[in-house]
Scaffold this motif. Sequence first.
Motif, PDB file in Angstrom:
ATOM      1  N   ALA A  49       0.829  -1.211   0.000  1.00 58.04           N
ATOM      2  CA  ALA A  49       0.000   0.000   0.000  1.00 58.04           C
ATOM      3  C   ALA A  49       0.863   1.261   0.000  1.00 58.04           C
ATOM      4  N   LEU A  50       1.915   1.278   0.805  1.00 52.65           N
ATOM      5  CA  LEU A  50       2.813   2.433   0.838  1.00 52.65           C
ATOM      6  C   LEU A  50       3.535   2.609  -0.495  1.00 52.65           C
ATOM      7  N   ARG A  51       4.031   1.502  -1.057  1.00 52.77           N
ATOM      8  CA  ARG A  51       4.763   1.558  -2.324  1.00 52.77           C
ATOM      9  C   ARG A  51       3.867   2.050  -3.460  1.00 52.77           C
ATOM     10  N   GLU A  52       2.690   1.440  -3.592  1.00 53.18           N
ATOM     11  CA  GLU A  52       1.791   1.820  -4.684  1.00 53.18           C
ATOM     12  C   GLU A  52       1.378   3.287  -4.576  1.00 53.18           C
ATOM     13  N   THR A  53       1.105   3.747  -3.369  1.00 57.38           N
ATOM     14  CA  THR A  53       0.714   5.148  -3.192  1.00 57.38           C
ATOM     15  C   THR A  53       1.843   6.078  -3.617  1.00 57.38           C
ATOM     16  N   LEU A  54       3.065   5.773  -3.211  1.00 60.96           N
ATOM     17  CA  LEU A  54       4.205   6.605  -3.599  1.00 60.96           C
ATOM     18  C   LEU A  54       4.443   6.547  -5.106  1.00 60.96           C
ATOM     19  N   GLU A  55       4.437   5.358  -5.681  1.00 66.00           N
ATOM     20  CA  GLU A  55       4.708   5.215  -7.120  1.00 66.00           C
ATOM     21  C   GLU A  55       3.660   5.904  -7.989  1.00 66.00           C
ATOM     22  N   GLU A  56       2.417   5.894  -7.543  1.00 61.24           N
ATOM     23  CA  GLU A  56       1.339   6.421  -8.388  1.00 61.24           C
ATOM     24  C   GLU A  56       1.002   7.886  -8.114  1.00 61.24           C
ATOM     25  N   THR A  57       1.389   8.408  -6.936  1.00 58.97           N
ATOM     26  CA  THR A  57       1.001   9.780  -6.590  1.00 58.97           C
ATOM     27  C   THR A  57       2.158  10.677  -6.194  1.00 58.97           C
ATOM     28  N   ALA A  58       3.326  10.098  -5.917  1.00 54.97           N
ATOM     29  CA  ALA A  58       4.498  10.819  -5.403  1.00 54.97           C
ATOM     30  C   ALA A  58       4.264  11.347  -3.985  1.00 54.97           C
ATOM     31  N   TRP A  59       3.365  10.699  -3.254  1.00 59.80           N
ATOM     32  CA  TRP A  59       3.095  11.062  -1.861  1.00 59.80           C
ATOM     33  C   TRP A  59       3.554   9.959  -0.920  1.00 59.80           C
ATOM     34  N   ASP A  60       4.306  10.347   0.122  1.00 58.67           N
ATOM     35  CA  ASP A  60       4.532   9.477   1.271  1.00 58.67           C
ATOM     36  C   ASP A  60       3.300   9.625   2.152  1.00 58.67           C
ATOM     37  N   VAL A  61       2.794   8.499   2.646  1.00 60.57           N
ATOM     38  CA  VAL A  61       1.630   8.527   3.520  1.00 60.57           C
ATOM     39  C   VAL A  61       1.886   7.661   4.746  1.00 60.57           C
ATOM     40  N   GLU A  62       1.075   7.877   5.760  1.00 60.24           N
ATOM     41  CA  GLU A  62       1.084   7.035   6.945  1.00 60.24           C
ATOM     42  C   GLU A  62      -0.240   6.283   6.983  1.00 60.24           C
ATOM     43  N   LEU A  63      -0.172   4.950   6.961  1.00 60.33           N
ATOM     44  CA  LEU A  63      -1.386   4.151   7.031  1.00 60.33           C
ATOM     45  C   LEU A  63      -1.997   4.299   8.418  1.00 60.33           C
ATOM     46  N   THR A  64      -3.326   4.487   8.460  1.00 56.60           N
ATOM     47  CA  THR A  64      -4.012   4.723   9.728  1.00 56.60           C
ATOM     48  C   THR A  64      -5.033   3.639  10.067  1.00 56.60           C
ATOM     49  N   GLY A  65      -5.385   2.799   9.114  1.00 53.72           N
ATOM     50  CA  GLY A  65      -6.359   1.754   9.394  1.00 53.72           C
ATOM     51  C   GLY A  65      -6.743   0.979   8.153  1.00 53.72           C
ATOM     52  N   VAL A  66      -7.588  -0.014   8.356  1.00 58.78           N
ATOM     53  CA  VAL A  66      -8.115  -0.836   7.266  1.00 58.78           C
ATOM     54  C   VAL A  66      -9.567  -0.430   7.039  1.00 58.78           C
ATOM     55  N   VAL A  67      -9.876  -0.036   5.811  1.00 56.65           N
ATOM     56  CA  VAL A  67     -11.240   0.344   5.453  1.00 56.65           C
ATOM     57  C   VAL A  67     -12.090  -0.908   5.244  1.00 56.65           C
ATOM     58  N   GLY A  68     -11.559  -1.855   4.469  1.00 59.87           N
ATOM     59  CA  GLY A  68     -12.310  -3.072   4.201  1.00 59.87           C
ATOM     60  C   GLY A  68     -11.562  -3.997   3.276  1.00 59.87           C
ATOM     61  N   ILE A  69     -12.120  -5.181   3.116  1.00 59.11           N
ATOM     62  CA  ILE A  69     -11.585  -6.202   2.209  1.00 59.11           C
ATOM     63  C   ILE A  69     -12.702  -6.526   1.229  1.00 59.11           C
ATOM     64  N   TYR A  70     -12.404  -6.440  -0.057  1.00 58.94           N
ATOM     65  CA  TYR A  70     -13.418  -6.521  -1.101  1.00 58.94           C
ATOM     66  C   TYR A  70     -13.076  -7.626  -2.092  1.00 58.94           C
ATOM     67  N   LEU A  71     -14.087  -8.303  -2.589  1.00 60.24           N
ATOM     68  CA  LEU A  71     -13.934  -9.277  -3.654  1.00 60.24           C
ATOM     69  C   LEU A  71     -14.701  -8.732  -4.843  1.00 60.24           C
ATOM     70  N   TYR A  72     -14.020  -8.558  -5.971  1.00 60.24           N
ATOM     71  CA  TYR A  72     -14.613  -7.898  -7.137  1.00 60.24           C
ATOM     72  C   TYR A  72     -14.206  -8.639  -8.399  1.00 60.24           C
ATOM     73  N   THR A  73     -15.177  -8.994  -9.215  1.00 54.15           N
ATOM     74  CA  THR A  73     -14.902  -9.588 -10.520  1.00 54.15           C
ATOM     75  C   THR A  73     -15.174  -8.535 -11.583  1.00 54.15           C
ATOM     76  N   ALA A  74     -14.138  -8.184 -12.321  1.00 55.99           N
ATOM     77  CA  ALA A  74     -14.247  -7.141 -13.341  1.00 55.99           C
ATOM     78  C   ALA A  74     -15.083  -7.639 -14.507  1.00 55.99           C
ATOM     79  N   PRO A  75     -16.144  -6.925 -14.864  1.00 51.41           N
ATOM     80  CA  PRO A  75     -16.963  -7.364 -15.992  1.00 51.41           C
ATOM     81  C   PRO A  75     -16.220  -7.302 -17.332  1.00 51.41           C
ATOM     82  N   SER A  76     -15.213  -6.446 -17.404  1.00 53.40           N
ATOM     83  CA  SER A  76     -14.489  -6.282 -18.676  1.00 53.40           C
ATOM     84  C   SER A  76     -13.643  -7.491 -19.045  1.00 53.40           C
ATOM     85  N   ASN A  77     -13.103  -8.202 -18.020  1.00 54.45           N
ATOM     86  CA  ASN A  77     -12.213  -9.322 -18.342  1.00 54.45           C
ATOM     87  C   ASN A  77     -12.477 -10.584 -17.527  1.00 54.45           C
TER      88      ASN A  77
END
Length: 146
Positions: A49-77
């Motif tokens: 989560a920290l790596r992806e946020t930095l790579e995609e936004t150029a922001w260092d962040v501090e994780l504060t909690g878990v919002v949720g866990i989701y299962l999603y099947t993409a209709p496109s593929n």
Amino acid sequence: MTWQPHITVATIVEDQGRFLLVEEFKAGKHVFNQPAGHLEANETLLEAALRETLEETAWDVELTGVVGIYLYTAPSNGVTYQRICFAAKPLKHHADRALDSDIVRAVWMTREELLADPQRWRSELVPQCIEDYLSGPLHSLALIRN
């Protein structure tokens, strides 16, 4: 064919009612998503989560909690994704840092701005994660075991 879910992380970063999103060019159109991506080998969910946020936004962040866990099947593929969504607060922006090649830009948006244009959501998970973050509860990071 072997079915295998893809493990992904996403980060909700809020600052004064605005959310840090990324604009991506996917399937011929510009769409908005949370900073998100796949878990890599030998990486914890928190590190991802920290790596992806930095790579995609150029922001260092501090994780504060878990919002949720989701299962999603993409209709496109037809691919199934398990998304672990974290909450974070922004710490430092690296304005000179290049973003991942598939990211057009990082942008701060209000919930209302995002909801006004559903055709530009990467998936239904984008507004759902924000709604879940806003309505709570936010779960402890101790929920994640390495």
